[in-house]
Design a protein around this motif. Structure first.
Motif, mmCIF file in Angstrom:
data_model
loop_
_atom_site.group_PDB
_atom_site.id
_atom_site.type_symbol
_atom_site.label_atom_id
_atom_site.label_comp_id
_atom_site.label_asym_id
_atom_site.label_seq_id
_atom_site.Cartn_x
_atom_site.Cartn_y
_atom_site.Cartn_z
ATOM 1 N N ASP A 26 -12.963 4.831 -4.643
ATOM 2 C CA ASP A 26 -13.312 4.654 -3.322
ATOM 3 C C ASP A 26 -14.902 3.979 -3.061
ATOM 4 O O ASP A 26 -15.382 3.985 -2.173
ATOM 5 N N ARG A 44 -11.907 -9.582 -3.183
ATOM 6 C CA ARG A 44 -10.221 -9.425 -2.940
ATOM 7 C C ARG A 44 -9.351 -8.665 -4.218
ATOM 8 O O ARG A 44 -8.571 -7.966 -4.098
ATOM 9 N N HIS A 47 -9.977 -4.949 -3.977
ATOM 10 C CA HIS A 47 -8.712 -4.618 -2.879
ATOM 11 C C HIS A 47 -7.393 -4.466 -3.250
ATOM 12 O O HIS A 47 -6.847 -3.414 -3.133
ATOM 13 N N ARG A 48 -7.081 -5.623 -3.976
ATOM 14 C CA ARG A 48 -5.614 -5.703 -4.478
ATOM 15 C C ARG A 48 -5.201 -4.380 -5.454
ATOM 16 O O ARG A 48 -4.124 -4.142 -5.961
ATOM 17 N N CYS A 50 -6.627 -1.456 -5.568
ATOM 18 C CA CYS A 50 -6.963 0.023 -5.190
ATOM 19 C C CYS A 50 -5.875 0.455 -4.326
ATOM 20 O O CYS A 50 -5.048 -0.092 -4.129
ATOM 21 N N ARG A 52 -5.724 1.189 -1.466
ATOM 22 C CA ARG A 52 -5.770 0.613 -0.039
ATOM 23 C C ARG A 52 -5.106 -0.767 0.099
ATOM 24 O O ARG A 52 -5.012 -1.339 1.269
ATOM 25 N N SER A 53 -4.610 -1.238 -1.141
ATOM 26 C CA SER A 53 -4.012 -2.713 -1.058
ATOM 27 C C SER A 53 -2.982 -2.784 -0.084
ATOM 28 O O SER A 53 -2.759 -3.967 0.382
ATOM 29 N N PHE A 57 -7.340 -6.021 4.449
ATOM 30 C CA PHE A 57 -8.675 -6.716 3.755
ATOM 31 C C PHE A 57 -9.245 -7.652 4.947
ATOM 32 O O PHE A 57 -8.754 -8.651 5.390
ATOM 33 N N GLY A 99 -8.249 0.353 5.208
ATOM 34 C CA GLY A 99 -8.551 -0.631 4.302
ATOM 35 C C GLY A 99 -9.705 -0.892 3.713
ATOM 36 O O GLY A 99 -10.299 0.015 3.623
ATOM 37 N N THR A 100 -9.861 -2.268 3.399
ATOM 38 C CA THR A 100 -11.405 -2.650 2.877
ATOM 39 C C THR A 100 -11.984 -3.726 3.998
ATOM 40 O O THR A 100 -11.372 -4.508 4.497
ATOM 41 N N ARG A 140 -13.111 1.297 3.102
ATOM 42 C CA ARG A 140 -14.085 1.046 1.826
ATOM 43 C C ARG A 140 -14.721 -0.190 2.239
ATOM 44 O O ARG A 140 -14.205 -1.317 2.860
#
Length: 322
Positions: A26, A44, A47-48, A50, A52-53, A57, A99-100, A140
């Motif tokens: 994180d 991106r 993010h994909r 982690c 949180r995906s 985003f 999310g991110t 994040r």
């Protein structure tokens, strides 16, 4: 091909290795590099990969939002908070909960907004504009900049405490001129994508065109390459993609002036001297209450990253202190 991050150069492989290591955590990430190098693609990709995906985003270009609306965009506002605020509005941090959030051009944030962002990173809470209730947030943060933030800090335009909160895990994107061996693969990808979009049948790339592309410095990096290819595909009338030398600008615009470059080098030298002084005082110890990181007021991982990037041999200070 790694989430549209294309190439096999050592410079790019180093970036992708960092992405694979930081993605499952994180940790806050700072992606730096010249404009057009693909910083959002890296965000991106993180993010994909982690946990949180499956959540949002949210990408925010801090430079594209008017300064007087930045706080409202990021944190939302209450009804009646200012003229025109006819109803409550949720901000990006509230919409992106779980999310991110990607803050592109983070160096352009106004100082007052920097304070609110620092509170989010430290306390995981914020207030809507015009509000009095603290709102908890679980996002994040991945930030990006093409500015020299050390120079911005020296000029009083960027808070040093915010910089060190954002710079927990730095990733520097290489310029296209530093990964010329990736140009053929990038050309093939962009030619194919543009041809499909335009309904054209292009089967190959002229070797002379590849030579021209690989000899050009690309001040606009991958974005410039993509635009040149798209224009050329539009006018291409054969199955073999080619361009002539008329597309090449006579004098590419320099990314920074000589005075800016000299100032940046001076800042780097000063930073290196400060780190070496702290290491000398701490006997080469990086972490701990008496370590160099504590003396400098920065996170251990940030200092380790800077020691590596500035090519400082921390072990020589242990010898000196013995």
């Amino acid at each position: 091909m790694y989430d549209e991050i294309i190439g096999t150069s050592s410079a790019l492989r180093k970036v992708l290795s960092l992405v694979s290591k930081v993605a499952p955590t994180d940790a806050t990430v700072m992606v730096s590099g010249e404009t057009g190098t693909g910083k959002e693609l890296v965000a991106r990709a993180i993010h994909r990969r982690c946990r949180r995906s499956s959540r949002a985003f949210i990408s925010v270009n801090c430079a594209a939002i008017p300064r007087d609306l930045v706080a409202s965009e990021l944190f939302g506002h209450e009804k009646g908070a200012f003229t025109g605020a006819f109803q409550r509005r949720l901000g990006r941090f509230e919409l992106g909960d779980g999310g991110t959030i990607f803050l592109d051009e983070v160096g352009e944030l106004p100082v007052e907004t920097q304070i609110a962002l620092l509170r989010i990173l430290q306390e995981h809470e914020f207030e809507r504009v015009g509000g009095t209730r603290a709102i908890q947030t679980n996002v994040r943060v991945i930030a990006a900049t093409n500015r020299n933030l050390h120079a911005a800090i020296a000029a009083g335009d960027f808070r040093s405490d915010l910089f060190y909160r954002l710079d927990v895990f730095p990733i520097e994107m290489p310029a296209l001129r530093e990964r010329r061996e990736d140009i053929p693969a990038l050309v093939e990808y962009f030619v194919d994508r543009s041809a499909r979009k335009l309904g054209k049948n292009i089967r190959g790339v002229n070797s002379k065109t590849l030579e021209l592309f690989q000899s050009y410095p690309w001040p606009g990096n991958i974005r410039e390459l993509q635009n040149v290819i798209e224009r050329s595909v539009i006018v291409c009338e054969t199955e073999n993609f080619s361009v002539d030398e008329t597309w090449r600008p006579r004098q590419p615009v320099a990314t920074e002036s000589k005075s800016q470059s000299e100032f940046s080098q001076k800042l780097v030298s000063q930073e290196k001297a400060m780190i070496e002084a702290a290491l000398s005082e701490s006997g080469g110890q990086v972490f701990g209450t008496s370590g160099a990181a504590a003396k400098l007021g920065i996170h251990r991982s940030t200092l380790e990253s800077k020691i590596a990037s500035l090519k400082i041999n921390k072990y020589r200070f242990k010898t000196a202190s013995a």
